[in-house]
Scaffold this motif. Structure first.
Motif, PDB file in Angstrom:
ATOM      1  N   MET A 103       0.834  -1.192   0.000  1.00 30.13           N
ATOM      2  CA  MET A 103       0.000   0.000   0.000  1.00 30.13           C
ATOM      3  C   MET A 103       0.874   1.249   0.000  1.00 30.13           C
ATOM      4  SD  MET A 103      -3.126   1.043   2.603  1.00 30.13           S
ATOM      5  CE  MET A 103      -4.209  -0.208   1.917  1.00 30.13           C
ATOM      6  N   GLU A 104       0.397   2.322  -0.669  1.00 33.46           N
ATOM      7  CA  GLU A 104       1.161   3.549  -0.789  1.00 33.46           C
ATOM      8  C   GLU A 104       1.281   4.258   0.551  1.00 33.46           C
ATOM      9  OE1 GLU A 104      -0.551   6.042  -3.716  1.00 33.46           O
ATOM     10  OE2 GLU A 104      -0.204   4.660  -5.378  1.00 33.46           O
ATOM     11  N   THR A 105       2.353   5.043   0.672  1.00 29.76           N
ATOM     12  CA  THR A 105       2.524   5.812   1.901  1.00 29.76           C
ATOM     13  C   THR A 105       1.439   6.885   1.989  1.00 29.76           C
ATOM     14  OG1 THR A 105       4.082   7.287   0.760  1.00 29.76           O
ATOM     15  CG2 THR A 105       5.002   5.424   1.993  1.00 29.76           C
ATOM     16  N   LEU A 106       1.178   7.316   3.210  1.00 24.79           N
ATOM     17  CA  LEU A 106       0.143   8.315   3.447  1.00 24.79           C
ATOM     18  C   LEU A 106       0.517   9.618   2.759  1.00 24.79           C
ATOM     19  CD1 LEU A 106      -2.467   8.808   5.223  1.00 24.79           C
ATOM     20  CD2 LEU A 106      -0.918   9.851   6.880  1.00 24.79           C
ATOM     21  N   ASN A 107      -0.391  10.164   1.968  1.00 26.19           N
ATOM     22  CA  ASN A 107      -0.094  11.384   1.220  1.00 26.19           C
ATOM     23  C   ASN A 107      -1.042  12.527   1.560  1.00 26.19           C
ATOM     24  OD1 ASN A 107      -2.436  10.567   0.013  1.00 26.19           O
ATOM     25  ND2 ASN A 107      -1.527  10.140  -2.000  1.00 26.19           N
ATOM     26  N   LYS A 108      -1.726  12.429   2.695  1.00 24.24           N
ATOM     27  CA  LYS A 108      -2.619  13.507   3.129  1.00 24.24           C
ATOM     28  C   LYS A 108      -2.528  13.652   4.643  1.00 24.24           C
ATOM     29  CE  LYS A 108      -6.447  10.205   3.094  1.00 24.24           C
ATOM     30  NZ  LYS A 108      -7.718   9.839   2.484  1.00 24.24           N
ATOM     31  N   LYS A 109      -2.548  14.870   5.102  1.00 26.35           N
ATOM     32  CA  LYS A 109      -2.440  15.140   6.526  1.00 26.35           C
ATOM     33  C   LYS A 109      -3.696  14.681   7.260  1.00 26.35           C
ATOM     34  CE  LYS A 109      -1.602  18.888   9.801  1.00 26.35           C
ATOM     35  NZ  LYS A 109      -1.557  20.348   9.984  1.00 26.35           N
ATOM     36  N   ILE A 110      -3.509  14.217   8.499  1.00 26.29           N
ATOM     37  CA  ILE A 110      -4.623  13.773   9.336  1.00 26.29           C
ATOM     38  C   ILE A 110      -4.506  14.457  10.696  1.00 26.29           C
ATOM     39  CG2 ILE A 110      -5.630  11.806  10.573  1.00 26.29           C
ATOM     40  CD1 ILE A 110      -4.806  10.042   8.223  1.00 26.29           C
ATOM     41  N   CYS A 159      11.823   0.839  10.336  1.00 24.99           N
ATOM     42  CA  CYS A 159      10.492   1.407  10.137  1.00 24.99           C
ATOM     43  C   CYS A 159       9.554   0.383   9.516  1.00 24.99           C
ATOM     44  CB  CYS A 159      10.570   2.654   9.255  1.00 24.99           C
ATOM     45  SG  CYS A 159      11.233   4.117  10.068  1.00 24.99           S
ATOM     46  N   ALA A 160      10.055  -0.384   8.579  1.00 27.91           N
ATOM     47  CA  ALA A 160       9.218  -1.398   7.933  1.00 27.91           C
ATOM     48  C   ALA A 160       8.838  -2.516   8.896  1.00 27.91           C
ATOM     49  CB  ALA A 160       9.948  -1.970   6.719  1.00 27.91           C
ATOM     50  N   ASN A 161       9.714  -2.817   9.857  1.00 24.70           N
ATOM     51  CA  ASN A 161       9.481  -3.952  10.747  1.00 24.70           C
ATOM     52  C   ASN A 161       8.565  -3.614  11.923  1.00 24.70           C
ATOM     53  OD1 ASN A 161      10.259  -6.801  11.340  1.00 24.70           O
ATOM     54  ND2 ASN A 161      10.989  -5.889  13.246  1.00 24.70           N
ATOM     55  N   TRP A 162       8.710  -2.412  12.511  1.00 23.54           N
ATOM     56  CA  TRP A 162       7.973  -2.074  13.729  1.00 23.54           C
ATOM     57  C   TRP A 162       7.059  -0.879  13.482  1.00 23.54           C
ATOM     58  CZ3 TRP A 162      13.479  -2.849  15.023  1.00 23.54           C
ATOM     59  CH2 TRP A 162      13.715  -4.101  15.611  1.00 23.54           C
ATOM     60  N   ILE A 201      -1.050  13.416  12.196  1.00 30.77           N
ATOM     61  CA  ILE A 201      -0.130  12.557  11.447  1.00 30.77           C
ATOM     62  C   ILE A 201       0.453  13.389  10.318  1.00 30.77           C
ATOM     63  CG2 ILE A 201       0.158  10.424  10.142  1.00 30.77           C
ATOM     64  CD1 ILE A 201      -2.224   9.276  11.619  1.00 30.77           C
ATOM     65  N   ASN A 202       1.769  13.529  10.345  1.00 29.87           N
ATOM     66  CA  ASN A 202       2.506  14.401   9.446  1.00 29.87           C
ATOM     67  C   ASN A 202       2.905  13.625   8.190  1.00 29.87           C
ATOM     68  OD1 ASN A 202       5.264  15.298   8.408  1.00 29.87           O
ATOM     69  ND2 ASN A 202       4.711  17.056   9.669  1.00 29.87           N
ATOM     70  N   THR A 203       2.543  14.153   7.038  1.00 32.11           N
ATOM     71  CA  THR A 203       2.795  13.426   5.788  1.00 32.11           C
ATOM     72  C   THR A 203       4.267  13.367   5.403  1.00 32.11           C
ATOM     73  OG1 THR A 203       2.131  15.485   4.695  1.00 32.11           O
ATOM     74  CG2 THR A 203       0.524  13.711   4.754  1.00 32.11           C
ATOM     75  N   GLU A 224       5.907   9.754   4.785  1.00 33.36           N
ATOM     76  CA  GLU A 224       6.545   9.345   3.533  1.00 33.36           C
ATOM     77  C   GLU A 224       7.956   8.828   3.783  1.00 33.36           C
ATOM     78  OE1 GLU A 224       6.305  11.350  -0.745  1.00 33.36           O
ATOM     79  OE2 GLU A 224       7.628  12.477   0.597  1.00 33.36           O
ATOM     80  N   LYS A 225       8.694   9.505   4.660  1.00 34.15           N
ATOM     81  CA  LYS A 225      10.074   9.116   4.940  1.00 34.15           C
ATOM     82  C   LYS A 225      10.139   7.770   5.650  1.00 34.15           C
ATOM     83  CE  LYS A 225      14.402  11.136   6.551  1.00 34.15           C
ATOM     84  NZ  LYS A 225      15.048  12.349   7.108  1.00 34.15           N
ATOM     85  N   ASN A 226       9.147   7.477   6.514  1.00 32.63           N
ATOM     86  CA  ASN A 226       9.157   6.247   7.320  1.00 32.63           C
ATOM     87  C   ASN A 226       8.391   5.101   6.689  1.00 32.63           C
ATOM     88  OD1 ASN A 226      10.497   7.876   9.136  1.00 32.63           O
ATOM     89  ND2 ASN A 226       8.846   7.965  10.631  1.00 32.63           N
ATOM     90  N   GLY A 227       7.716   5.351   5.573  1.00 30.32           N
ATOM     91  CA  GLY A 227       6.923   4.291   4.960  1.00 30.32           C
ATOM     92  C   GLY A 227       5.616   4.040   5.688  1.00 30.32           C
ATOM     93  N   PHE A 228       5.083   5.059   6.363  1.00 30.80           N
ATOM     94  CA  PHE A 228       3.805   4.953   7.070  1.00 30.80           C
ATOM     95  C   PHE A 228       2.685   5.030   6.039  1.00 30.80           C
ATOM     96  CE2 PHE A 228       0.153   6.623   9.324  1.00 30.80           C
ATOM     97  CZ  PHE A 228       0.193   6.005  10.569  1.00 30.80           C
ATOM     98  N   THR A 229       1.791   4.029   6.039  1.00 29.48           N
ATOM     99  CA  THR A 229       0.813   3.882   4.962  1.00 29.48           C
ATOM    100  C   THR A 229      -0.603   4.266   5.388  1.00 29.48           C
ATOM    101  OG1 THR A 229       0.288   1.578   5.524  1.00 29.48           O
ATOM    102  CG2 THR A 229       2.172   1.970   4.047  1.00 29.48           C
ATOM    103  N   GLU A 230      -1.501   4.290   4.402  1.00 33.25           N
ATOM    104  CA  GLU A 230      -2.934   4.494   4.671  1.00 33.25           C
ATOM    105  C   GLU A 230      -3.444   3.399   5.598  1.00 33.25           C
ATOM    106  OE1 GLU A 230      -5.297   6.652   3.455  1.00 33.25           O
ATOM    107  OE2 GLU A 230      -4.345   7.695   1.782  1.00 33.25           O
TER     108      GLU A 230
END
Length: 289
Positions: free
Chosen positions: A1-8, A106-109, A188-190, A194-200
């Motif tokens: 899944m793509e990384t988060l691209n919108k602020k929350i 980041c990908a693991n935890w 949640i900062n976009t 993006e840098k950490n691979g945090f996804t939707e």
């Protein structure tokens, strides 16, 4: 899944009944209060509860509670070094793999890519890596000043055998609040998502964790049903930086005691309103009336 691209952004409102939401170890474990007598729950405490809910849902967590570990590692350094060995990572003092290691951890935890982490334990022989998290959450404060109740308790059993005699009773105090309505805000900062691979998908997991923040969190200080989420207001912007500042959205949530109510004893004693805006719509994820 793509990384988060919108602020929350989000606002979480919860209530406390006959419980200690966050004891202060420097004050006899009494519920935390600020100088204005508002009840306080630290951001560290809230992150711990979010981590616990994510772990209970089967996600990998780096900062695990000591009484709820799901592996055999006795320390954070042991957990990190085992992972580094498994991934063949160079974690020497002069490593040139910092970007690779950052991506791997980041990908693991999920809690590392969410809240960030500093990998600089004494046993790592000079290795150091800092990861900035994409999610921030404020301490929670009660809407009104709280009053702390104290109950004297007695332990009247033998803790140890001493020449067949019964040991002396042990006296103690248990502190709690009769009632308190608390709120906290978070974002949640976009950029760091993006840098950490945090996804939707990760954002949805955070939302679910906040919805059920106090499930499986019982203790003598927090009996079952004594704490519950009553409102979770969730704003999703439609771009990278957001259409409105977070503070403006947070300020749009108004909580006040109803007219004629001097001391609040339940959620029914409050009015909670949200000022609408034309740019960012909100989702009322939890709405206990």
């Amino acid at each position: 899944m793509e990384t988060l691209n919108k602020k929350i952004d989000f606002t979480l409102i919860f209530e406390v009944k006959n419980a200690n939401p966050n004891g202060d170890p420097l004050n006899g474990n009494r519920p935390r209060m600020n100088i204005e007598d508002l009840g306080e729950v630290s951001d560290v405490c809230l992150k711990r509860k979010i981590r616990n809910r994510l772990q209970q849902e089967g996600n990998k967590i780096f900062i695990q509670s000591q009484d709820a570990t799901d592996d055999d590692y006795a320390s954070l350094a042991d957990r990190f070094m085992a992972f580094a060995k498994e991934e063949n990572l160079d974690v020497s003092k002069k490593t040139k793999q910092l970007d690779i290691i950052r991506q791997k951890v980041c990908a693991n935890w999920i809690d590392v890519r969410t809240f960030g982490q500093v990998f600089a334990m004494n046993s790592l022989n000079g290795f150091s890596l800092g990861v900035r998290g994409c999610m921030s959450i404020q301490p929670a404060f009660s809407v009104d000043p709280v009053e702390i109740e104290s109950m004297q308790i007695t332990k009247s059993v033998n803790s140890d055998t001493k020449e067949g005699a019964k040991s002396s009773d042990t006296m103690g105090l248990k502190h709690y609040l009769n009632y308190g309505l608390y709120r906290t805000n978070g974002s949640i900062n976009t950029h760091f998502a993006e840098k950490n691979g945090f996804t939707e998908e990760d954002a949805l997991k955070i939302k679910d964790a906040l919805k059920t923040l106090f499930e499986n969190d019982v203790s003598a200080a927090r009996p079952e049903g004594s704490m519950r989420v009553v409102k979770l207001i969730w704003w999703e912007h439609d771009n990278y930086t957001g259409q409105l500042p977070s503070a403006k959205l947070f300020d749009s949530v108004k909580i006040k005691r109803k007219d004629g109510v001097e001391i609040a004893h339940s959620l029914d004693d409050y009015e909670i309103t949200i000022e609408p805006n034309d740019l960012v719509k909100y989702e009322m994820v939890v709405d206990v009336r």
